[in-house]
Write an enzyme that holds these catalytic residues in place. Structure first.
Site, PDB file in Angstrom:
ATOM      1  N   ASP A 170      82.803  66.795  28.661  1.00 16.92           N
ATOM      2  CA  ASP A 170      83.490  67.788  29.504  1.00 16.92           C
ATOM      3  C   ASP A 170      84.917  67.334  29.803  1.00 16.92           C
ATOM      4  O   ASP A 170      85.344  67.294  30.952  1.00 16.92           O
ATOM      5  CB  ASP A 170      82.697  68.039  30.790  1.00 16.92           C
ATOM      6  CG  ASP A 170      82.976  69.431  31.368  1.00 16.92           C
ATOM      7  OD1 ASP A 170      83.664  70.233  30.697  1.00 16.92           O
ATOM      8  OD2 ASP A 170      82.519  69.704  32.489  1.00 16.92           O
TER       9      ASP A 170
ATOM     10  N   LYS B 103      79.595  63.228  44.961  1.00 13.93           N
ATOM     11  CA  LYS B 103      79.261  64.437  44.203  1.00 13.93           C
ATOM     12  C   LYS B 103      77.785  64.735  44.390  1.00 13.93           C
ATOM     13  O   LYS B 103      76.938  63.878  44.160  1.00 13.93           O
ATOM     14  CB  LYS B 103      79.581  64.189  42.725  1.00 13.93           C
ATOM     15  CG  LYS B 103      79.243  65.349  41.849  1.00 13.93           C
ATOM     16  CD  LYS B 103      79.945  65.243  40.518  1.00 13.93           C
ATOM     17  CE  LYS B 103      80.725  66.503  40.254  1.00 13.93           C
ATOM     18  NZ  LYS B 103      81.871  66.320  39.436  1.00 13.93           N
TER      19      LYS B 103
ATOM     20  N   GLY C  35      82.631  71.890  41.090  1.00 20.53           N
ATOM     21  CA  GLY C  35      82.730  72.037  39.646  1.00 20.53           C
ATOM     22  C   GLY C  35      81.408  72.475  39.090  1.00 20.53           C
ATOM     23  O   GLY C  35      80.502  72.862  39.823  1.00 20.53           O
ATOM     24  N   GLY C  36      81.325  72.408  37.770  1.00 17.32           N
ATOM     25  CA  GLY C  36      80.126  72.839  37.094  1.00 17.32           C
ATOM     26  C   GLY C  36      78.887  72.116  37.572  1.00 17.32           C
ATOM     27  O   GLY C  36      77.815  72.684  37.649  1.00 17.32           O
TER      28      GLY C  36
END
Ligand SMILES: *[C@@H]1O[C@H](CO)[C@@H](O)[C@H](O)[C@H]1NC(C)=O
Ligand SMILES: *[C@@H]1O[C@H](CO)[C@@H](O)[C@H](O)[C@H]1NC(C)=O
Ligand SMILES: *[C@@H]1O[C@H](CO)[C@@H](O)[C@H](O)[C@H]1NC(C)=O
Ligand SMILES: *[C@@H]1O[C@H](CO)[C@@H](O)[C@H](O)[C@H]1NC(C)=O
Ligand SMILES: *[C@@H]1O[C@H](CO)[C@@H](O)[C@H](O)[C@H]1NC(C)=O
Ligand SMILES: *[C@@H]1O[C@H](CO)[C@@H](O)[C@H](O)[C@H]1NC(C)=O
Ligand SMILES: *[C@@H]1O[C@H](CO)[C@@H](O)[C@H](O)[C@H]1NC(C)=O
Ligand SMILES: *[C@@H]1O[C@H](CO)[C@@H](O)[C@H](O)[C@H]1NC(C)=O
Ligand SMILES: *[C@@H]1O[C@H](CO)[C@@H](O)[C@H](O)[C@H]1NC(C)=O
Ligand SMILES: *[C@@H]1O[C@H](CO)[C@@H](O)[C@H](O)[C@H]1NC(C)=O
Length: 633
Positions: free
Chosen positions: A433, A337, A317-318
């Site tokens: 987000d 992550k 993801g971002g």
């Protein structure tokens, strides 16, 4: 004319003489290298360095037969190798093969597989004319590998003709001793072929013992049809997915005789095996001591994710890549992550915040289990959500889709989680987000909001002159694009876009062919204007839905998309609307009727003064004057 004659004479002389060579280190060797293979400054032949495929061949062709259908000569070769695994002696990458092949570069070999010698179509083909001895620390059942630490003989095929666990018969009836290929220690291999007896022997030993009298492997096989008249001899290696380096320290070869002995004292030294320490190095400062229970060891996460293997990748993801893992100690499934972050400025505040947020527990937030910090990188450890992110059930002809009951439950769950962040906790947390791909589903399809607070990382230490927007195009509120300010109102705007995508099964902005974008909010708005808001619904739902609920969600989506931040409902109100505690106000009473909803989120994106972080990963291809938009006004 004269020159040609001389060359012909030289060639025939050379062919008549039995080849032999000895390399005690490779500094003066003229090997033919390809892939990532290299000779280091101290003369080690390094076949791979962490990644890729490496080949190293003796540069000249070697004559193995007198004529194309004669019997093959006897030959003998010996070499010293070492396999260094970044993980120490437990996990390894792929191995090393000594190869005799018709070409020098094995151009058909593919990295990471088939030892870099074969490919999936030519494996097993008798036309390969390849003989190999593999030192393989990986067990591949497809090839009949017996274990993850074996020596084998390959003929035209990776399915081993013969193989055995690695070890040696100690001299003087000393018994059989096991060896571990990826111990990182140098070992010596001897490959001897007797052209008369048609016998291949492979012998192994630690570097400090004499050649054992009993070979490890002995195979009766006539190599005459395998070996062509001239062949190339060398090594092949692939790094595999785990971090491994393959070294050859010395090598000798003799046709029709015993390979010359290597002078062990002259062999180049392996680099000190300090990699392990550096590899698992972490950053740990005094201020982090209080977070002890939330700190994970990098090594633990590395093991859990099998070295952050591509196969374990759950998504990117971002903010970074997410890997699946299983903690070695507790066998807990986790998602890790990896957020790259160069600036250490503000890290203390950020970690404090992440940890304090991590202490929040709400059934609709993905639990943060802890973190680990390295140079340039932060690793966040979450509970693993077996059913992945919501987006994959919504768009692009999903294999599995959710029914309305499930979707409505997801919506209510996310609303509840966001409400908690905004109002129920001691401190206001703006998520920044909210979108379908940040909503994760547990085994029972309960929605959990992920990535909360992460956006703040990019706030700390930012240059106040440039406005960096964190978020995703299509979910960003107009005032956010203009002012770069995040508030609970901007979260509500994103939540509105999320409501619409769940009900309609479409992305907030979809590109349909060239320059034609469908803006979901415009589409829903125009359906509402035509008094048929249900037209916008996801066709995958069929007729199995509760019209009142869908209508509520779509209208609420529009309401949350209002260009005026203060006109949007709060999450507290949203929760009440969804629960049916209070009725949704009529949209027409909000001044939306004639002028449209003024979905000014378009305006913000025209502002070229705004900079977008590349991590958004989306092209700014939005065209404000879409047909739907102008039709809606
Ligand atoms: C090795 O090869 C060289 C020529 O390169 C030759 O002079 C020498 O006799 C050979 N040694 C053996 C043992 O065959
Ligand atoms: C590996 O070797 C290749 C080619 O020599 C080089 O480009 C690359 O940077 C090296 N990678 C590492 C991790 O040393
Ligand atoms: C090295 O080997 C190549 C053939 O691969 C040959 O063309 C070249 O002349 C050799 N160089 C030396 C210094 O022997
Ligand atoms: C190969 O063997 C066949 C018979 O087996 C013979 O007729 C032929 O002349 C041989 N060719 C060469 C190049 O020796
Ligand atoms: C190859 O030819 C040489 C002489 O030309 C002979 O001495 C040798 O025995 C032959 N080798 C084989 C394996 O046939
Ligand atoms: C595998 O090698 C064969 C030749 O041996 C070649 O024809 C084929 O294209 C190669 N396949 C792949 C997938 O590289
Ligand atoms: C050697 O390895 C084998 C498995 O390959 C194992 O069964 C045996 O116990 C080992 N022996 C020693 C002495 O470690
Ligand atoms: C291979 O090993 C066997 C058994 O130890 C031995 O009799 C034979 O001479 C060896 N052959 C070669 C080529 O080393
Ligand atoms: C190897 O030899 C076989 C038959 O002897 C021949 O068909 C093949 O083309 C040769 N391969 C190469 C690469 O020279
Ligand atoms: C959802 O997760 C459960 C539990 O892991 C699993 O049995 C089920 O197959 C998953 N459903 C989908 C659609 O992936």
């Amino acid at each position: 004319m004269f020159f040609k004659l001389v060359i012909v004479i030289l060639v025939s002389l050379a062919a008549a003489e039995d080849l032999n060579f000895t390399y005690n280190g490779f500094l003066s060797a003229n090997l033919s290298l390809d892939g990532v293979a290299q000779v280091t400054s101290n003369g080690l032949l390094k076949l791979t360095n962490d990644t890729g495929l490496g080949h190293a061949f003796y540069p000249n062709p070697v004559t193995f037969k007198n004529s194309s259908n004669a019997t093959a000569f006897s030959f003998s070769t010996t070499f010293v190798f070492a396999i260094r695994s970044g993980l120490g002696p437990r996990l390894g990458g792929h191995g090393i093969a000594f190869v005799i092949a018709p070409t020098r570069g094995l151009p058909r070999g593919i990295p990471n597989q088939y030892l870099g010698v074969f490919n999936e179509t030519n494996n097993g083909n008798a036309n390969n004319h390849i003989f190999a001895v593999e030192l393989d620390p990986v067990q591949n059942p497809e090839f009949g590998d017996i274990n993850n630490n074996h020596v084998g003989i390959d003929i035209n095929d990776l399915r081993l003709v013969n193989s055995t666990p690695v070890g040696y018969h100690a001299l003087n009836n000393g018994g059989f001793r096991n060896l571990t290929l990826i111990s990182g220690q140098p070992m010596q291999v001897w490959v001897d072929y007797d052209g008369i007896q048609k016998q291949i022997n492979v012998t192994l030993g630690p570097i400090n013992v004499d050649k054992p009298h009993i070979p490890l492997l002995s195979l009766k096989y006539d190599l005459s049809t395998v070996l062509n008249m001239t062949m190339y001899v060398g090594f092949s290696s692939t790094a595999g997915s785990l971090v491994t380096s393959h070294y050859i320290l010395g090598w000798s070869f003799e046709m029709n005789g015993q390979a010359p002995e290597l002078v062990l004292s002259q062999l180049p030294k392996l680099p000190p095996d300090r990699r392990r320490k550096k590899k698992f190095a972490e950053l740990l400062e005094d201020w982090e001591l209080e977070y002890g229970p939330q700190r994970f060891k990098y090594k633990e996460l590395y093991m859990a994710t099998k070295g952050f293997r591509e196969k374990e990748l759950l998504g990117s993801g971002g903010f970074g890549k997410v890997y699946k893992g299983i903690l070695p100690s507790s066998k807990t499934e986790i998602a890790v992550k990896r957020v790259s972050h160069e600036s250490r400025q503000g890290m203390k505040e950020f970690v404090a915040e992440i940890i304090s947020i991590g202490r929040l527990r709400h059934r609709n937030l993905v639990p943060l289990l802890g973190y680990c910090r390295r140079k340039g990188e932060l690793l966040l450890v979450y509970d693993y959500m077996p059913n992945g992110s919501l987006d994959k059930y919504l768009y692009d002809q999903p294999v599995v889709t959710l029914n309305w009951r499930q979707r409505f439950r997801v919506i209510k769950g996310v609303a509840s989680g966001l409400f908690y962040l905004h109002e129920e906790w001691e401190q206001v947390v703006v998520h920044r987000d909210v979108k379908a791909s940040n909503i994760l589903l547990d085994s029972e399809f309960n929605a959990k909001l992920g990535d909360f607070g992460l956006a703040r990382l990019y706030d700390h230490g930012k240059d106040p002159k440039t406005t960096r927007i964190v978020g995703t195009l299509g979910y960003l509120a107009p005032e956010n694009a203009r002012l770069g300010r995040d508030t609970t109102h901007t979260d509500v705007f994103s939540f509105g876009a999320f409501l619409l995508e769940v009900a309609c099964g479409r992305r907030p902005i979809e590109t349909q062919g060239q320059d034609l974008d469908v803006v979901l909010v415009d589409l829903v708005f125009s359906c509402w204007k035509r008094s048929n808001i249900l037209e916008a619904i996801d066709l995958n739902l069929g007729s199995e839905f509760v019209a009142e609920e869908v209508e509520l969600v779509l209208k609420l989506g529009l309401l949350c998309s209002h260009s005026e931040p203060s006109a949007r409902p709060s999450m507290r109100q949203v929760v009440h609307y969804l629960e049916g505690d209070i009725p949704l106000p009529a949209l027409s009473s909000l001044g939306l009727s004639s002028g449209g909803l003024k979905f000014a989120h378009h305006e913000g994106f025209d502002d070229s003064a705004t900079s977008y972080p590349s991590s958004m990963g989306k092209e700014m291809s939005y065209v404000p004057e879409s047909t739907l938009l102008s039709g809606g006004r």
